[in-house]
Design a protein around this motif. Sequence first.
Motif, PDB file in Angstrom:
ATOM      1  N   ILE A 127      11.278  -0.107  -7.618  1.00  0.00           N
ATOM      2  CA  ILE A 127       9.989  -0.374  -6.978  1.00  0.00           C
ATOM      3  C   ILE A 127       9.464  -1.760  -7.320  1.00  0.00           C
ATOM      4  CG2 ILE A 127       9.416   2.076  -7.005  1.00  0.00           C
ATOM      5  CD1 ILE A 127       7.411   1.469  -9.248  1.00  0.00           C
ATOM      6  N   GLY A 128      10.118  -2.440  -8.265  1.00  0.00           N
ATOM      7  CA  GLY A 128       9.726  -3.807  -8.604  1.00  0.00           C
ATOM      8  C   GLY A 128       8.787  -3.914  -9.789  1.00  0.00           C
ATOM      9  N   ARG A 129       8.323  -2.788 -10.320  1.00  0.00           N
ATOM     10  CA  ARG A 129       7.457  -2.763 -11.494  1.00  0.00           C
ATOM     11  C   ARG A 129       8.224  -2.161 -12.667  1.00  0.00           C
ATOM     12  NH1 ARG A 129       1.790  -3.322 -10.649  1.00  0.00           N
ATOM     13  NH2 ARG A 129       1.730  -3.028 -12.919  1.00  0.00           N
ATOM     14  N   TYR A 130       8.270  -2.885 -13.769  1.00  0.00           N
ATOM     15  CA  TYR A 130       8.989  -2.405 -14.952  1.00  0.00           C
ATOM     16  C   TYR A 130       8.039  -1.836 -16.001  1.00  0.00           C
ATOM     17  CZ  TYR A 130      12.669  -5.426 -12.967  1.00  0.00           C
ATOM     18  OH  TYR A 130      13.588  -6.036 -12.139  1.00  0.00           O
ATOM     19  N   ASP A 131       6.761  -1.760 -15.667  1.00  0.00           N
ATOM     20  CA  ASP A 131       5.758  -1.279 -16.615  1.00  0.00           C
ATOM     21  C   ASP A 131       5.166   0.064 -16.189  1.00  0.00           C
ATOM     22  OD1 ASP A 131       4.539  -2.307 -14.386  1.00  0.00           O
ATOM     23  OD2 ASP A 131       2.931  -3.335 -15.466  1.00  0.00           O
ATOM     24  N   VAL A 132       5.828   0.755 -15.273  1.00  0.00           N
ATOM     25  CA  VAL A 132       5.339   2.045 -14.779  1.00  0.00           C
ATOM     26  C   VAL A 132       6.118   3.196 -15.408  1.00  0.00           C
ATOM     27  CG1 VAL A 132       5.070   3.495 -12.735  1.00  0.00           C
ATOM     28  CG2 VAL A 132       4.531   1.052 -12.609  1.00  0.00           C
ATOM     29  N   SER A 133       7.436   3.140 -15.340  1.00  0.00           N
ATOM     30  CA  SER A 133       8.278   4.214 -15.861  1.00  0.00           C
ATOM     31  C   SER A 133       8.551   4.085 -17.349  1.00  0.00           C
ATOM     32  CB  SER A 133       9.623   4.230 -15.120  1.00  0.00           C
ATOM     33  OG  SER A 133       9.451   4.499 -13.748  1.00  0.00           O
ATOM     34  N   ASN A 134       8.104   2.997 -17.956  1.00  0.00           N
ATOM     35  CA  ASN A 134       8.432   2.772 -19.353  1.00  0.00           C
ATOM     36  C   ASN A 134       7.833   3.849 -20.260  1.00  0.00           C
ATOM     37  OD1 ASN A 134       5.974   1.522 -18.513  1.00  0.00           O
ATOM     38  ND2 ASN A 134       5.857   0.452 -20.453  1.00  0.00           N
ATOM     39  N   PRO A 135       8.365   4.006 -21.462  1.00  0.00           N
ATOM     40  CA  PRO A 135       7.853   5.037 -22.372  1.00  0.00           C
ATOM     41  C   PRO A 135       6.404   4.764 -22.766  1.00  0.00           C
ATOM     42  CG  PRO A 135       9.951   4.119 -23.147  1.00  0.00           C
ATOM     43  CD  PRO A 135       9.499   3.253 -22.040  1.00  0.00           C
ATOM     44  N   ASP A 136       5.679   5.843 -23.054  1.00  0.00           N
ATOM     45  CA  ASP A 136       4.346   5.707 -23.624  1.00  0.00           C
ATOM     46  C   ASP A 136       4.418   5.419 -25.116  1.00  0.00           C
ATOM     47  OD1 ASP A 136       3.041   6.341 -21.167  1.00  0.00           O
ATOM     48  OD2 ASP A 136       3.467   8.458 -21.533  1.00  0.00           O
ATOM     49  N   PHE A 137       5.437   5.996 -25.768  1.00  0.00           N
ATOM     50  CA  PHE A 137       5.615   5.814 -27.213  1.00  0.00           C
ATOM     51  C   PHE A 137       7.092   5.613 -27.524  1.00  0.00           C
ATOM     52  CE2 PHE A 137       1.958   8.608 -26.646  1.00  0.00           C
ATOM     53  CZ  PHE A 137       0.989   7.976 -27.421  1.00  0.00           C
ATOM     54  N   LEU A 138       7.341   4.978 -28.656  1.00  0.00           N
ATOM     55  CA  LEU A 138       8.656   4.955 -29.284  1.00  0.00           C
ATOM     56  C   LEU A 138       8.497   5.561 -30.674  1.00  0.00           C
ATOM     57  CD1 LEU A 138       9.653   1.197 -28.763  1.00  0.00           C
ATOM     58  CD2 LEU A 138       9.891   3.044 -27.106  1.00  0.00           C
ATOM     59  N   VAL A 139       9.528   6.246 -31.121  1.00  0.00           N
ATOM     60  CA  VAL A 139       9.609   6.621 -32.523  1.00  0.00           C
ATOM     61  C   VAL A 139      10.858   5.951 -33.080  1.00  0.00           C
ATOM     62  CG1 VAL A 139       9.804   8.483 -34.207  1.00  0.00           C
ATOM     63  CG2 VAL A 139       8.441   8.821 -32.127  1.00  0.00           C
ATOM     64  N   LEU A 140      10.692   5.227 -34.177  1.00  0.00           N
ATOM     65  CA  LEU A 140      11.794   4.563 -34.877  1.00  0.00           C
ATOM     66  C   LEU A 140      11.919   5.181 -36.259  1.00  0.00           C
ATOM     67  CD1 LEU A 140      11.307   0.736 -34.183  1.00  0.00           C
ATOM     68  CD2 LEU A 140      13.186   2.162 -33.377  1.00  0.00           C
ATOM     69  N   THR A 172      13.587   7.210 -30.178  1.00  0.00           N
ATOM     70  CA  THR A 172      13.354   7.984 -28.968  1.00  0.00           C
ATOM     71  C   THR A 172      12.387   7.243 -28.064  1.00  0.00           C
ATOM     72  OG1 THR A 172      11.645   9.207 -30.171  1.00  0.00           O
ATOM     73  CG2 THR A 172      13.761  10.320 -29.836  1.00  0.00           C
ATOM     74  N   TYR A 173      12.527   7.471 -26.761  1.00  0.00           N
ATOM     75  CA  TYR A 173      11.520   7.114 -25.775  1.00  0.00           C
ATOM     76  C   TYR A 173      10.702   8.378 -25.499  1.00  0.00           C
ATOM     77  CZ  TYR A 173      13.828   2.698 -24.493  1.00  0.00           C
ATOM     78  OH  TYR A 173      14.350   1.428 -24.493  1.00  0.00           O
ATOM     79  N   VAL A 174       9.388   8.273 -25.570  1.00  0.00           N
ATOM     80  CA  VAL A 174       8.523   9.435 -25.432  1.00  0.00           C
ATOM     81  C   VAL A 174       7.512   9.201 -24.307  1.00  0.00           C
ATOM     82  CG1 VAL A 174       6.882  10.955 -26.604  1.00  0.00           C
ATOM     83  CG2 VAL A 174       8.759   9.900 -27.900  1.00  0.00           C
ATOM     84  N   ARG A 175       7.392  10.182 -23.435  1.00  0.00           N
ATOM     85  CA  ARG A 175       6.378  10.167 -22.375  1.00  0.00           C
ATOM     86  C   ARG A 175       5.414  11.324 -22.598  1.00  0.00           C
ATOM     87  NH1 ARG A 175       6.045   6.550 -17.818  1.00  0.00           N
ATOM     88  NH2 ARG A 175       5.126   8.360 -16.805  1.00  0.00           N
ATOM     89  N   ARG A 176       4.132  11.059 -22.393  1.00  0.00           N
ATOM     90  CA  ARG A 176       3.161  12.148 -22.429  1.00  0.00           C
ATOM     91  C   ARG A 176       3.392  13.110 -21.269  1.00  0.00           C
ATOM     92  NH1 ARG A 176       0.275  13.264 -26.923  1.00  0.00           N
ATOM     93  NH2 ARG A 176      -1.646  13.799 -25.811  1.00  0.00           N
ATOM     94  N   SER A 177       3.842  12.578 -20.133  1.00  0.00           N
ATOM     95  CA  SER A 177       4.141  13.410 -18.972  1.00  0.00           C
ATOM     96  C   SER A 177       5.271  12.758 -18.180  1.00  0.00           C
ATOM     97  CB  SER A 177       2.910  13.561 -18.072  1.00  0.00           C
ATOM     98  OG  SER A 177       3.261  14.208 -16.849  1.00  0.00           O
ATOM     99  N   GLN A 178       6.163  13.593 -17.681  1.00  0.00           N
ATOM    100  CA  GLN A 178       7.227  13.095 -16.817  1.00  0.00           C
ATOM    101  C   GLN A 178       6.854  13.189 -15.326  1.00  0.00           C
ATOM    102  OE1 GLN A 178      11.402  13.998 -18.122  1.00  0.00           O
ATOM    103  NE2 GLN A 178      10.405  15.580 -19.360  1.00  0.00           N
ATOM    104  N   TRP A 179       5.665  13.698 -15.045  1.00  0.00           N
ATOM    105  CA  TRP A 179       5.294  13.958 -13.663  1.00  0.00           C
ATOM    106  C   TRP A 179       5.274  12.686 -12.822  1.00  0.00           C
ATOM    107  CZ3 TRP A 179       5.268  17.744 -10.406  1.00  0.00           C
ATOM    108  CH2 TRP A 179       4.515  17.660  -9.239  1.00  0.00           C
ATOM    109  N   THR A 180       4.720  11.621 -13.351  1.00  0.00           N
ATOM    110  CA  THR A 180       4.573  10.396 -12.552  1.00  0.00           C
ATOM    111  C   THR A 180       5.893   9.656 -12.359  1.00  0.00           C
ATOM    112  OG1 THR A 180       3.928   9.161 -14.529  1.00  0.00           O
ATOM    113  CG2 THR A 180       2.153  10.069 -13.169  1.00  0.00           C
ATOM    114  N   ILE A 181       6.943  10.051 -13.072  1.00  0.00           N
ATOM    115  CA  ILE A 181       8.256   9.422 -12.855  1.00  0.00           C
ATOM    116  C   ILE A 181       9.260  10.444 -12.322  1.00  0.00           C
ATOM    117  CG2 ILE A 181       7.903   7.582 -14.548  1.00  0.00           C
ATOM    118  CD1 ILE A 181       9.642   9.183 -16.503  1.00  0.00           C
ATOM    119  N   ARG A 182       8.749  11.493 -11.676  1.00  0.00           N
ATOM    120  CA  ARG A 182       9.632  12.535 -11.158  1.00  0.00           C
ATOM    121  C   ARG A 182      10.562  12.017 -10.064  1.00  0.00           C
ATOM    122  NH1 ARG A 182       4.532  13.019  -9.307  1.00  0.00           N
ATOM    123  NH2 ARG A 182       4.093  13.537  -7.126  1.00  0.00           N
ATOM    124  N   TYR A 183      10.185  10.913  -9.418  1.00  0.00           N
ATOM    125  CA  TYR A 183      11.053  10.331  -8.385  1.00  0.00           C
ATOM    126  C   TYR A 183      12.334   9.760  -8.981  1.00  0.00           C
ATOM    127  CZ  TYR A 183       9.176   5.774  -9.909  1.00  0.00           C
ATOM    128  OH  TYR A 183       8.812   4.671 -10.644  1.00  0.00           O
TER     129      TYR A 183
END
Length: 346
Positions: A170-183, A324-335
């Motif tokens: 879609i041209g945006r790299y800041d939409v599907s990115n993780p909300d959190f990382l755990v290292l 890990t890559y962590v998302r609060r919700s996967q709904w907005t990246i369901r596509y």
Amino acid sequence: MTATTIQTTIQTTMRTPQTLGLIEVPDAVRDAIGRDLAAEPDPTLDIDRAMARYHQIFAGLPLELLQRILDFGRHNDAPGVGYVRNLPVDAELPATPGDGGPAPDKKTFVAEGVLLGLSGLLGEPVGFLTEKNGQLIHDVIPVPGGAMTQTNQGSTVFLNFHNDIVHDAIGRYDVSNPDFLVLSCLRADHEGIAATHYADARDIVRALDSRTLELLRSPLFRLNAPGSYVRDVAGGREVLSDPVAMINGPEEYPEISSSANGVRAMTTAAEAALDRLQAACRETAHEVHLRPGEALLINNRKGLHARTPFTARYDGNDRWLQRTYVRRSQWTIRYRQTADNRRVHH
């Protein structure tokens, strides 16, 4: 226009880890959680079952510590980075994988349980096919061929201030990115000098003049795709995003985006603003030297992180983190969801 990179050394005095959101696990709790995790199988065999079990185990944290981790993930005004210490570790650790992991001969999965247990308190771990082939657990290990790259395989160069972004058609790299990382640290580097830095967007904004901030809030920048995508998919060529602002959102809760693999400023003034942003990162960053039994909870939207250079020897005892890559919700990246795994995305 040329890509701007961070200096390979940082010469400012960093804030001490005590100014971070520090969480110290009591010895007795560490040992009890460690015993439970040591009895668990490889979590990748049934990740949903494993995540449910880790919820049970980490419920054994003292209420105050449990709430602090939960609050870190759910409140806008929480710190951008949390530093968790005195976590359980595997009784026996195999050699650091020379190919970037995962280790084929790991006998217990305490480290994986720590990583996923903390992740589950923040959201849900997700994977992307263009990052570690969609694995949910990323082994962050120096690899000879990647020593000079702006990727998690690097070692001899400063890994620029960035957040973890995801290439998206879609041209945006800041939409599907993780909300959190755990290292989480399994093994430190030989000299113990590798440091993780975190610069909070709120501190960065306070360090910027109004004109610079105005430029950074304007769509005058194009982010290069992650180094792994450029290497594995694009054959080494740049894959730039649509023009975006680097800072978005309300003044008190800004969100910031930057690619480790390069940012292209579209005007001379924007280039100067990008230079000032990088200086602000160096001026405001926290510094942590992770050791075994320690983990960082990183808000991937509230700030930018970096890593200092270190010497890799490729002898089986090199630095070994898991991520890990962590998302609060996967709904907005369901596509982007793949057909065969509900946690893995294109």
